[in-house]
Scaffold this active site. Structure first.
Site, short mmCIF file in Angstrom:
data_model
loop_
_atom_site.label_atom_id
_atom_site.label_comp_id
_atom_site.label_asym_id
_atom_site.label_seq_id
_atom_site.Cartn_x
_atom_site.Cartn_y
_atom_site.Cartn_z
N THR A 191 0.90 -1.15 0.00
CA THR A 191 0.00 0.00 0.00
C THR A 191 0.94 1.20 0.00
OG1 THR A 191 -1.78 -1.16 1.13
CG2 THR A 191 -1.78 1.23 1.29
N PRO A 192 1.01 1.90 -1.14
CA PRO A 192 2.13 2.82 -1.40
C PRO A 192 2.11 4.16 -0.66
CG PRO A 192 0.58 2.89 -3.21
CD PRO A 192 0.08 1.83 -2.27
N CYS A 193 2.33 4.11 0.65
CA CYS A 193 2.41 5.34 1.43
C CYS A 193 3.61 6.19 1.03
CB CYS A 193 2.42 5.03 2.92
SG CYS A 193 3.71 3.87 3.43
N HIS A 194 4.62 5.56 0.40
CA HIS A 194 5.79 6.31 -0.05
C HIS A 194 5.45 7.28 -1.17
CE1 HIS A 194 5.61 2.69 -2.58
NE2 HIS A 194 6.14 3.45 -3.53
N ARG A 195 4.29 7.13 -1.81
CA ARG A 195 3.88 8.01 -2.91
C ARG A 195 3.19 9.28 -2.42
NH1 ARG A 195 1.53 3.11 -6.55
NH2 ARG A 195 3.53 2.04 -6.83
#
Length: 176
Positions: free
Chosen positions: A128-132
């Site tokens: 789940t791309p929280c880095h984006r």
């Protein structure tokens, strides 16, 4: 429901994968802050089918041949956190969103700080791309894996190159 775990190497350090029989519960960083993700004890079990699939898909992602994950997810969080995490899943590979954009997307335009807090507690980092999620002005902001890891993940698309085959896969599911 008992949890299973394994640890895998990655270009951003060792990652601990935790799964229940329902899905991937967490992807934790080597130096994760204690208490960021609170889970019951897990038993080492590298043969758990969800952990095997997660390890394979993460390897494909880091090799630049997968852009989305196709894993059942079982994150532990409040309804608001789960709403934020579901919004993170809509950020396309190679793109970013600001905390304010995520807050507006979930219908809470004044909740940027709460979105940031939920983002910081995302238990399934990378998948789940929280880095984006970046600051409104595009700056890199806090990340459980550290800003160097966040920068690496955001530039992964460029590193993989346009010639690598891609496995897009369906969007991951948060029990929906």
């Amino acid at each position: 429901m008992p949890l299973s775990s394994t640890t895998i190497p990655s270009p951003v350090g060792a990652l601990a994968l935790i799964a229940s029989d329902a899905g991937l519960v967490a992807v934790l960083w080597e130096d994760d802050r204690p208490g960021r993700v609170v889970l019951e004890d897990a038993t080492q079990n590298a043969d758990h089918p969800i952990l095997t699939a997660a390890a394979r898909q993460l390897a494909d992602y880091f090799a630049g041949i997968r852009t989305r994950f196709d894993l059942p997810l079982d994150p532990r969080g409040t309804p608001f956190q789960r709403q934020v995490w579901a919004a993170l899943d809509t950020i396309p590979y190679g793109e970013t969103r600001s905390y304010a954009q995520i807050a507006a997307q979930i219908g809470r335009p004044t909740a940027s700080r709460a979105v940031g807090a939920a983002n910081g507690r995302n238990p399934v980092s990378i998948v789940t791309p929280c880095h984006r999620v970046v600051g409104t002005n595009g700056t890199l902001t806090g990340f459980a894996g550290g800003l160097a890891a966040k920068d690496y993940l955001l530039t992964l698309k460029r590193r993989a190159g346009a010639t690598a085959p891609s496995i897009p896969g369906p969007a991951s599911a948060l029990g929906r």
